[in-house]
Scaffold this motif. Structure first.
Motif, PDB file in Angstrom:
ATOM      1  N   GLU A   1       0.949  -1.155  -0.074  1.00  0.00           N
ATOM      2  CA  GLU A   1       0.362   0.329  -0.011  1.00  0.00           C
ATOM      3  C   GLU A   1       0.925   1.386   0.420  1.00  0.00           C
ATOM      4  O   GLU A   1       0.239   2.405  -0.803  1.00  0.00           O
ATOM      5  CB  GLU A   1      -0.937   0.201   1.126  1.00  0.00           C
ATOM      6  CG  GLU A   1      -1.880  -1.418   1.341  1.00  0.00           C
ATOM      7  CD  GLU A   1      -3.317  -1.196   0.246  1.00  0.00           C
ATOM      8  OE1 GLU A   1      -3.170  -0.129  -1.045  1.00  0.00           O
ATOM      9  OE2 GLU A   1      -4.043  -2.049  -0.803  1.00  0.00           O
ATOM     10  N   GLN A   2       1.771   1.405   0.589  1.00  0.00           N
ATOM     11  CA  GLN A   2       2.292   2.551   0.343  1.00  0.00           C
ATOM     12  C   GLN A   2       3.383   2.654  -0.602  1.00  0.00           C
ATOM     13  O   GLN A   2       3.490   3.466  -1.292  1.00  0.00           O
ATOM     14  CB  GLN A   2       3.920   2.222   1.548  1.00  0.00           C
ATOM     15  CG  GLN A   2       3.125   1.988   3.415  1.00  0.00           C
ATOM     16  CD  GLN A   2       2.208   2.965   3.589  1.00  0.00           C
ATOM     17  OE1 GLN A   2       3.372   3.750   3.640  1.00  0.00           O
ATOM     18  NE2 GLN A   2       1.533   3.727   4.556  1.00  0.00           N
TER      19      GLN A   2
ATOM     20  N   VAL B   1      -5.400   7.745   5.598  1.00  0.00           N
ATOM     21  CA  VAL B   1      -4.056   7.414   5.432  1.00  0.00           C
ATOM     22  C   VAL B   1      -3.417   8.362   3.960  1.00  0.00           C
ATOM     23  O   VAL B   1      -2.500   8.865   4.040  1.00  0.00           O
ATOM     24  CB  VAL B   1      -3.697   5.857   5.121  1.00  0.00           C
ATOM     25  CG1 VAL B   1      -1.936   5.553   5.150  1.00  0.00           C
ATOM     26  CG2 VAL B   1      -4.426   4.767   6.462  1.00  0.00           C
ATOM     27  N   PHE B   2      -4.040   7.912   2.748  1.00  0.00           N
ATOM     28  CA  PHE B   2      -3.118   9.129   1.506  1.00  0.00           C
ATOM     29  C   PHE B   2      -3.868  10.149   1.971  1.00  0.00           C
ATOM     30  O   PHE B   2      -2.903  10.870   1.649  1.00  0.00           O
ATOM     31  CB  PHE B   2      -4.444   8.284   0.913  1.00  0.00           C
ATOM     32  CG  PHE B   2      -3.145   8.787  -1.134  1.00  0.00           C
ATOM     33  CD1 PHE B   2      -2.529   8.839  -1.443  1.00  0.00           C
ATOM     34  CD2 PHE B   2      -4.061   9.281  -1.548  1.00  0.00           C
ATOM     35  CE1 PHE B   2      -1.821   8.880  -1.757  1.00  0.00           C
ATOM     36  CE2 PHE B   2      -3.351   9.978  -2.596  1.00  0.00           C
ATOM     37  CZ  PHE B   2      -2.176  10.126  -3.036  1.00  0.00           C
TER      38      PHE B   2
ATOM     39  N   LEU C   1      -1.543  13.150   1.360  1.00  0.00           N
ATOM     40  CA  LEU C   1      -2.226  14.393   0.292  1.00  0.00           C
ATOM     41  C   LEU C   1      -1.574  15.718   1.165  1.00  0.00           C
ATOM     42  O   LEU C   1      -1.009  16.876   0.775  1.00  0.00           O
ATOM     43  CB  LEU C   1      -2.754  14.309  -0.061  1.00  0.00           C
ATOM     44  CG  LEU C   1      -3.600  13.150  -1.010  1.00  0.00           C
ATOM     45  CD1 LEU C   1      -5.093  13.015  -1.451  1.00  0.00           C
ATOM     46  CD2 LEU C   1      -2.999  13.527  -2.729  1.00  0.00           C
ATOM     47  N   ALA C   2      -2.182  15.869   2.349  1.00  0.00           N
ATOM     48  CA  ALA C   2      -1.640  16.924   3.659  1.00  0.00           C
ATOM     49  C   ALA C   2      -0.611  17.960   3.146  1.00  0.00           C
ATOM     50  O   ALA C   2      -0.072  18.787   3.023  1.00  0.00           O
ATOM     51  CB  ALA C   2      -2.390  16.736   4.575  1.00  0.00           C
TER      52      ALA C   2
ATOM     53  N   VAL D   1      -8.555  15.537  -8.576  1.00  0.00           N
ATOM     54  CA  VAL D   1      -9.553  14.071  -7.525  1.00  0.00           C
ATOM     55  C   VAL D   1      -9.049  13.047  -7.951  1.00  0.00           C
ATOM     56  O   VAL D   1      -8.901  12.639  -9.259  1.00  0.00           O
ATOM     57  CB  VAL D   1     -10.724  13.910  -8.933  1.00  0.00           C
ATOM     58  CG1 VAL D   1     -12.210  12.775  -8.035  1.00  0.00           C
ATOM     59  CG2 VAL D   1     -12.137  15.571  -8.255  1.00  0.00           C
ATOM     60  N   VAL D   2      -9.317  11.891  -6.473  1.00  0.00           N
ATOM     61  CA  VAL D   2      -8.403  10.763  -6.608  1.00  0.00           C
ATOM     62  C   VAL D   2      -9.502  10.113  -6.246  1.00  0.00           C
ATOM     63  O   VAL D   2     -10.171  10.381  -5.142  1.00  0.00           O
ATOM     64  CB  VAL D   2      -6.600  11.203  -5.764  1.00  0.00           C
ATOM     65  CG1 VAL D   2      -6.204   9.491  -5.452  1.00  0.00           C
ATOM     66  CG2 VAL D   2      -5.671  11.911  -6.143  1.00  0.00           C
ATOM     67  N   CYS D   3      -9.726   8.691  -6.877  1.00  0.00           N
ATOM     68  CA  CYS D   3     -10.298   7.854  -6.539  1.00  0.00           C
ATOM     69  C   CYS D   3      -9.811   6.599  -7.147  1.00  0.00           C
ATOM     70  O   CYS D   3      -9.357   6.215  -7.888  1.00  0.00           O
ATOM     71  CB  CYS D   3     -11.035   7.955  -7.681  1.00  0.00           C
ATOM     72  SG  CYS D   3     -12.388   6.050  -7.157  1.00  0.00           S
ATOM     73  N   ALA D   4      -9.438   6.125  -5.657  1.00  0.00           N
ATOM     74  CA  ALA D   4      -8.023   4.678  -5.271  1.00  0.00           C
ATOM     75  C   ALA D   4      -8.596   3.306  -5.179  1.00  0.00           C
ATOM     76  O   ALA D   4      -9.511   3.168  -3.761  1.00  0.00           O
ATOM     77  CB  ALA D   4      -6.609   4.923  -5.407  1.00  0.00           C
ATOM     78  N   GLU D   5      -9.253   1.753  -5.265  1.00  0.00           N
ATOM     79  CA  GLU D   5      -9.641   1.039  -5.381  1.00  0.00           C
ATOM     80  C   GLU D   5     -11.343   1.206  -4.171  1.00  0.00           C
ATOM     81  O   GLU D   5     -11.663   0.374  -3.522  1.00  0.00           O
ATOM     82  CB  GLU D   5      -8.910   0.509  -3.978  1.00  0.00           C
ATOM     83  CG  GLU D   5      -7.282   0.175  -4.362  1.00  0.00           C
ATOM     84  CD  GLU D   5      -6.881  -1.059  -4.966  1.00  0.00           C
ATOM     85  OE1 GLU D   5      -7.939  -2.020  -5.089  1.00  0.00           O
ATOM     86  OE2 GLU D   5      -5.792  -1.190  -5.213  1.00  0.00           O
ATOM     87  N   THR D   6     -11.528   2.158  -5.623  1.00  0.00           N
ATOM     88  CA  THR D   6     -13.288   1.946  -5.195  1.00  0.00           C
ATOM     89  C   THR D   6     -13.740   2.269  -6.484  1.00  0.00           C
ATOM     90  O   THR D   6     -15.167   1.147  -5.668  1.00  0.00           O
ATOM     91  CB  THR D   6     -13.026   3.199  -5.164  1.00  0.00           C
ATOM     92  OG1 THR D   6     -12.627   3.618  -4.091  1.00  0.00           O
ATOM     93  CG2 THR D   6     -14.588   3.834  -4.209  1.00  0.00           C
TER      94      THR D   6
END
Length: 232
Positions: A63-64, A91-92, A96-97, A148-153
């Motif tokens: 994941e990292q 976590v992600f 990002l922040a 816009v980020v969309c992961a594993e969804t």
């Protein structure tokens, strides 16, 4: 950080049997009406998050690696508004922040239990990071996000019209010139990303396929047209 506009091919992916069962379960959920599907998914993911970090997103080396690979592909830009769809426990979002200290960031997830932990994890960024309990198929978020980020969804929403609708909802949240990032298992990403690939007013600007991971994945990047456009 810079985008790499080519696909990187390494070893052939191996489909894992648990993944097949996982997809079959959520495909069956998508046979329900949209509201019923959303209700089932909320209950399921609240149950799944009965214990902290059930996917080990904060500690798993795979994941990292995926998070770092995703960050490395992002075009250099001053992102003012960022959305993470399917943020889980944040976590992600935290990465990002940290990477974009001037950005206002919104994390969205269908599980309130996950969001409770996401708020705690990102407490130091509370002045510019917020979390919203919502379904990407049915939300009232305002458009205008630079990233816009969309992961594993997307594999949770089902196929056909549901997947098309989810892809269009994500695309419609972009500001003119905004970046959409989709991260999903390879080669399943070909199916999950196909509506973004064909979306009017959206150009694919890069893709990185990581085949050397034990679970191959793709990071696909798209840019919205600079001029205003309408996405159905």
């Amino acid at each position: 950080m810079g985008s790499q506009g080519k696909t990187v091919f390494r070893r052939s992916p191996v489909t894992r049997f648990p993944d097949i069962l996982h997809r079959a379960l959520f495909k069956s959920f998508s046979l329900l009406g949209r509201r019923s599907q959303g209700a089932v998914l909320r209950r399921y993911f609240d149950w799944w998050h009965r214990r902290p970090d059930p996917w080990q997103l904060s500690t798993d080396t795979y994941e990292q690696h995926k998070y770092q690979t995703t960050l490395e592909q992002l075009p250099d830009a001053a992102y003012r508004r960022v959305l993470e769809a399917g943020c889980s426990e944040g976590v992600f979002t935290e990465l990002l922040a940290t990477a974009y200290p001037d950005a206002d960031i919104t994390g969205v997830d269908i599980s309130e239990k996950a969001l409770e932990r996401a708020r705690l994890r990102n407490g130091e960024f509370a002045d510019r990071v917020r979390f919203v309990h919502a379904d990407i198929l049915d939300h009232d978020l305002q458009a205008g996000f630079d990233l816009v980020v969309c992961a594993e969804t997307l594999y949770y929403v089902g196929g056909g019209d549901r997947l098309r609708h989810a892809s269009h909802r994500l695309t419609s949240l972009l500001a003119a010139g905004g970046i959409l990032v989709l991260v999903h298992p390879w080669p399943e990403a070909r199916r999950l990303h196909r509506f973004a690939d064909a979306a009017p007013g959206l150009s694919k600007i890069g893709e990185r396929v990581e085949r050397d991971a034990h679970r191959p994945f793709s990071v696909s990047l798209y840019r919205a047209a600079r001029e205003s456009r309408t996405v159905s």
